[in-house]
Design a protein around this motif. Structure first.
Motif, short mmCIF file in Angstrom:
data_model
loop_
_atom_site.label_atom_id
_atom_site.label_comp_id
_atom_site.label_asym_id
_atom_site.label_seq_id
_atom_site.Cartn_x
_atom_site.Cartn_y
_atom_site.Cartn_z
N ILE A 98 0.65 11.14 -8.15
CA ILE A 98 1.71 11.55 -7.23
C ILE A 98 2.96 10.70 -7.47
CG2 ILE A 98 2.36 11.89 -4.82
CD1 ILE A 98 -0.63 11.94 -4.15
N TYR A 99 4.07 11.39 -7.76
CA TYR A 99 5.33 10.73 -7.99
C TYR A 99 6.38 11.32 -7.04
CZ TYR A 99 2.78 9.61 -12.24
OH TYR A 99 1.82 9.19 -13.12
N GLY A 100 7.52 10.68 -6.99
CA GLY A 100 8.59 11.17 -6.13
C GLY A 100 9.94 10.97 -6.77
N ILE A 101 10.85 11.90 -6.49
CA ILE A 101 12.23 11.79 -6.94
C ILE A 101 13.15 12.03 -5.75
CG2 ILE A 101 14.06 12.74 -8.41
CD1 ILE A 101 11.94 13.60 -10.40
N CYS A 102 14.07 11.09 -5.52
CA CYS A 102 15.07 11.25 -4.46
C CYS A 102 16.46 11.14 -5.09
CB CYS A 102 14.90 10.19 -3.38
SG CYS A 102 13.45 10.42 -2.36
N LEU A 103 17.35 11.98 -4.64
CA LEU A 103 18.71 11.95 -5.18
C LEU A 103 19.43 10.67 -4.82
CD1 LEU A 103 19.86 15.59 -4.32
CD2 LEU A 103 19.16 14.73 -6.56
N PHE A 104 19.28 10.23 -3.56
CA PHE A 104 20.04 9.09 -3.05
C PHE A 104 19.12 8.10 -2.33
CE2 PHE A 104 22.81 12.74 -3.29
CZ PHE A 104 23.96 12.24 -3.85
N TYR A 105 19.46 6.82 -2.44
CA TYR A 105 18.75 5.79 -1.68
C TYR A 105 19.70 5.09 -0.73
CZ TYR A 105 20.77 2.80 -5.37
OH TYR A 105 21.62 2.18 -6.24
N ASP A 106 19.23 4.87 0.47
CA ASP A 106 20.04 4.26 1.52
C ASP A 106 19.61 2.81 1.74
OD1 ASP A 106 21.87 3.89 3.47
OD2 ASP A 106 21.04 5.38 4.86
N GLU B 260 0.83 -1.20 0.00
CA GLU B 260 0.00 0.00 0.00
C GLU B 260 0.88 1.26 0.00
OE1 GLU B 260 -3.25 0.05 -0.38
OE2 GLU B 260 -3.24 -2.14 -0.49
N HIS B 261 0.84 1.99 -1.08
CA HIS B 261 1.58 3.25 -1.18
C HIS B 261 0.64 4.35 -1.65
CE1 HIS B 261 5.50 1.40 -0.56
NE2 HIS B 261 5.20 0.48 -1.46
N SER B 262 0.85 5.54 -1.12
CA SER B 262 0.03 6.67 -1.54
C SER B 262 0.57 7.31 -2.81
CB SER B 262 -0.03 7.71 -0.41
OG SER B 262 -0.63 7.16 0.74
N TYR B 263 1.81 7.03 -3.15
CA TYR B 263 2.39 7.55 -4.39
C TYR B 263 2.28 6.50 -5.47
CZ TYR B 263 6.30 4.98 -2.30
OH TYR B 263 7.09 4.02 -1.70
N ASP B 264 2.38 6.94 -6.71
CA ASP B 264 2.27 6.02 -7.84
C ASP B 264 3.60 5.38 -8.19
OD1 ASP B 264 -0.62 6.48 -8.73
OD2 ASP B 264 0.15 8.53 -8.66
N ARG B 265 4.67 6.18 -8.06
CA ARG B 265 5.99 5.63 -8.41
C ARG B 265 7.07 6.58 -7.93
NH1 ARG B 265 8.23 4.08 -14.52
NH2 ARG B 265 10.33 3.54 -13.88
N LEU B 266 8.22 6.00 -7.59
CA LEU B 266 9.38 6.79 -7.20
C LEU B 266 10.53 6.55 -8.16
CD1 LEU B 266 9.63 6.23 -3.32
CD2 LEU B 266 8.35 7.98 -4.55
N TRP B 267 11.40 7.56 -8.25
CA TRP B 267 12.67 7.42 -8.97
C TRP B 267 13.79 7.82 -8.01
CZ3 TRP B 267 8.23 8.87 -11.33
CH2 TRP B 267 7.91 8.26 -12.55
#
Length: 251
Positions: free
Chosen positions: A243-251, A84-91
């Motif tokens: 709703i999408y999301g972009i993050c520079l770095f993933y940990d 279950e996620h409220s966003y559609d996709r992340l990069w």
């Protein structure tokens, strides 16, 4: 032409003086320590060699969180366990390890502000090649209350200011941006696990402005994804449709 000649001459002179200054007192690349001589190097805070070595992962990625897949197909195990996620996709662009970690440390903690232009360039390249992100409105993750007053800046907000100045097309001069999310006082997320992070932000992120129908949330690092999830949930409850999301770095 004659009326503008003095201005042209001054402009040329300033460029020559700036070039001379950079040759005599060059800035230093935050990674290798080498001199920055070319205008693009100075603008981005990285030498051309170091800058070109930062290439986003191009292998198989999770279709939800965007992190690289090792043996899975389509969706990573954490996303399958928490569907279950409220966003559609992340990069996500880079791993938070090695030279990549050093790069973010130089920007976020040592305030090498020119690196925001480098990060903005990479995000712009991503948005340009992803049809889903076309016409999306930029929504920065809000900082903790008092952060800007205490440290003088917020790394995500500074990045977004650089990003929205990049020309999108001949028809649109800038990316649209909505700073519609605000954050109430809470504990620092980095000290908590995923469950506690979600609880920590419960009712702490709220709407203060017009919510875009199509939003892309911008953040610097994603660890458990709780901050992104809460921001997306608040936007969705307020009427955002995509709703999408972009993050520079993933940990």
């Amino acid at each position: 032409m004659g009326a503008f000649a003095p201005y042209i001459a001054v402009n040329i002179l300033m460029k020559i003086l700036l070039r001379g200054k950079n040759l005599l007192f060059p800035g230093m690349c935050v990674l290798c320590g080498g001199g920055l001589f070319e205008p693009e190097e100075i603008r981005l805070g990285l030498c051309l060699d170091c800058g070109s070595s930062f290439v986003p992962f191009e292998g198989m990625k999770c279709g939800v969180c965007g992190k690289p897949l090792i043996s899975e197909q389509g969706t990573c195990l954490p996303c399958r366990n928490n569907p279950e996620h409220s966003y559609d996709r992340l990069w996500v662009l880079f791993p938070y390890t090695g030279k990549y970690r050093k790069l973010l440390t130089a920007y976020k903690f040592h305030k090498n502000l020119e690196l925001a232009s480098f990060f903005a360039k990479k995000i712009n390249e991503l948005i340009a090649c992803e049809p889903l992100l076309k016409d999306a409105c930029i929504v920065p993750v809000p900082p903790r209350p008092g952060k800007i007053k205490h440290s003088g800046w917020d790394q995500v907000e500074h990045l977004v200011k650089k990003l929205v100045k990049i020309p999108v097309s001949s028809l649109k001069s800038e990316y649209p941006v909505s700073r519609c999310l605000k954050r109430r006082k809470s504990k620092a997320q980095k000290q908590l696990n995923r469950t506690d992070r979600l609880d920590n932000l419960k009712d702490r992120i709220y709407i203060t402005g017009a919510v875009p129908k199509k939003a892309v949330i911008i953040d610097d690092v994603i660890t458990t994804g709780s901050t992104m999830e809460v921001c997306a949930r608040v936007l969705k409850n307020a009427g955002a449709e995509d709703i999408y999301g972009i993050c520079l770095f993933y940990d």
